[in-house]
Design an enzyme around this catalytic site. Sequence first.
Site, short mmCIF file in Angstrom:
data_model
loop_
_atom_site.label_atom_id
_atom_site.label_comp_id
_atom_site.label_asym_id
_atom_site.label_seq_id
_atom_site.Cartn_x
_atom_site.Cartn_y
_atom_site.Cartn_z
N THR A 1 35.57 95.54 29.60
CA THR A 1 36.32 94.76 30.62
C THR A 1 37.35 95.70 31.26
O THR A 1 37.03 96.38 32.22
CB THR A 1 37.01 93.52 30.01
N LYS B 1 34.54 97.49 22.45
CA LYS B 1 35.35 97.38 23.66
C LYS B 1 36.68 96.79 23.23
O LYS B 1 36.75 96.02 22.27
CB LYS B 1 34.69 96.55 24.74
N THR C 1 40.80 90.50 21.57
CA THR C 1 39.79 90.70 22.61
C THR C 1 39.03 91.98 22.37
O THR C 1 38.97 92.88 23.18
CB THR C 1 40.27 90.67 24.05
N GLU D 1 45.35 99.40 27.29
CA GLU D 1 45.71 99.16 28.69
C GLU D 1 46.95 99.95 29.07
O GLU D 1 48.04 99.72 28.55
CB GLU D 1 45.93 97.67 28.92
N ASN E 1 47.95 93.71 33.40
CA ASN E 1 47.99 92.35 32.89
C ASN E 1 48.59 91.35 33.86
O ASN E 1 48.35 90.15 33.75
CB ASN E 1 48.71 92.32 31.54
N THR F 1 43.11 88.99 39.55
CA THR F 1 43.06 89.15 41.01
C THR F 1 42.21 90.33 41.41
O THR F 1 41.73 91.08 40.58
CB THR F 1 44.48 89.29 41.60
#
Lengths: 399, 399
Positions: free
Chosen positions: B154, B180, B191, B271, B394, B399
């Site tokens: 992702t 992942k 996640t 991230e 995040n 979007t």
Amino acid sequence: MQNIKGAGVCTPLGYLASSVAADIKGNKKGKKDLTLLYSEVPFTLAAVFTKNTIKAAPLKHAIKALETNREFSAIVVNSGNANASTGKQGLEAVDTIVKAFEDELGTGEGSVLMGSTGTIGVKMPVEKVTSSVKELVDELDDANSHDFAAAIMTTDTVPKEIGVLVETPNGAYVVAGTTKGAGMIAPHMATMLCYITTDALIGADNLQNVLNNAVGESFNSITIDNDMSTNDTVFLMANGMSGIIPDIDQFQEAVNHVALELAKMIVKDGEGATKFVTIKVKNAQSEADAKKCAFAIANSPLVKTMFYGEDPNWGRLIATVGASGVAAVEEKIDICFDDLAYVKDGIIIDEKLEEKAAKIMKNDEIEITIDLNMGTFGKTVYTCDFSKEYVSINADYRT
Amino acid sequence: MQNIKGAGVCTPLGYLASSVAADIKGNKKGKKDLTLLYSEVPFTLAAVFTKNTIKAAPLKHAIKALETNREFSAIVVNSGNANASTGKQGLEAVDTIVKAFEDELGTGEGSVLMGSTGTIGVKMPVEKVTSSVKELVDELDDANSHDFAAAIMTTDTVPKEIGVLVETPNGAYVVAGTTKGAGMIAPHMATMLCYITTDALIGADNLQNVLNNAVGESFNSITIDNDMSTNDTVFLMANGMSGIIPDIDQFQEAVNHVALELAKMIVKDGEGATKFVTIKVKNAQSEADAKKCAFAIANSPLVKTMFYGEDPNWGRLIATVGASGVAAVEEKIDICFDDLAYVKDGIIIDEKLEEKAAKIMKNDEIEITIDLNMGTFGKTVYTCDFSKEYVSINADYRT
């Protein structure tokens, strides 16, 4: 009870303050960073300190002093050095500094306490403080509330002050306060200093009870980044100069109000905060669950960045409820954004509501209600979003 | 045991994969987001799922299936929709999808499981999956490991794969895996999807024990932002096609290695992560204290932004030890940055060391050792820094 416009710590009778730029941090920015708050007659003190097992030297000093004494004449606060993790030198620094003020004020041994906020682990520059003692004592004035509020600030962007007048059949008294916070605000408070003054006349034990109650629903119900500092302190000082012995419930209400408003100001000025978020957890199975769930949501970086991104991604809320480990059943959870019923029985009521929820997320103040439908316990906490500015401020704090 | 260059989930004998761009998320980016992993003979399955009380539909389906069956033929994974908090429709979607694969593969009822990652609370677009079933089955090939690894991503920036060859007196077998992760990586995983394959021959109970042990020291010892998703899953699949019955210790070692290396890859690709940080807590009073303290440090936003800012501000570390609530005495704490002894007995050894520590903070990989000197228990966890990019990713995820 009514708000007094422009009130601060010197609004109650008998409190005087003064501040200087002592360059405690050594960055020569010229900001006032050393301040004295003095009462013309000794005040009774109630105090709440950080629950961090590592406590700064001024806190160790105050905790020891409070074991044998509940009356003091002054506090001195610096906002350039935490004086934490500074070992024996740190404790000696506090002793030297308070003695210098006691001598200059003529208030006697054990009459002055200290507060500190700033970088941890850096030696306290004692000389910079002691060389300012005379000037601070000479300039004490009851017009200096705002200077006091400004001098205790670190990464705060605005001073935080409030005062209320409480009328009684025998006359009126004032409860006023100031605080500094910004980052590291969390359960049990964090890098947060708060000084509340009153000219009501009240004994030490009642005063401590009132403060404990007020802190639980204010400073211990806010969170910015779930960190807890070595220096957090809330002082409630009562010098009795109004001559009014307050009704305890009315006094509690006034102190609650002052503490909660100051706590909310801290959240609104959270490091990099762009939104003020109220998280209401309803109908949890226990008081502990309500608190755990509310703080889990309020502290989740994923939830906090979602507010910053103005994204009505309720999935992150429900996932955080699950991750918090409280008693919860997916199919029972309802979620409101402000007054908008958005999720019912664990799923979105209508996907078209997302547009309305997105509109709410654009507001500066947002209230999220999570109804667990498991019991009767609730908890409300206040938090802010997590922005790029938060990271900037904390990555560059010492530079 | 030796690393196999370029290995992936299809490196052990008998595993085939295929992937398509099914536009599950509906953003028409053309990324492959639906993938099938199939074994020519049924594999025995061991599994670990999220501890989040809210579980996604594919997990509910798999947990139920595992109650009565430990052998499966294929897994299908999508990376556009979490299929979590989707109610009855979500469960029906899984049933429809796995049935379509079971029919096309001819492997019979109950032979296919599903994995999902993506946005929570959005209806699963079943038709987009079922219309791709034939293509996925037709294109199964053992050359498609890398496509599988890419299709489950992702916000990951790189695919994550590893494989090792284990030699035994009777021949060799392979353990390989892909994962992942990126955000939301925390205790009990988050996640995070991980698929480990082997052609060793091993029973279901032994396989589950090996996986439990491996997960504790790998996926449950990493943290990015202390969130825990509704979808986390680790599968260990053993199809026995090598014919080798492994020595259990040797097999454990191989699975540990694969799991730990994959877990570290997740942290490195956290991230917005710019640094890989190892937090070693030593000599805690209990195992629980060691873990609590290590995770408190690894999860503190103040500590994580300090790494991003390359600031050797050890005060934040010691304050977080105190805030964690573990048994600690300030005067006993020692801290090393890599091999540099920096703090001894709770205070900095020499202020001049700050320059050396600052140099270490500039490295991409940093190891912090906190010696509590309270007992004999230790814990090592892996984390990353907290950057402006984390907030961007995040805040803008949908979007």
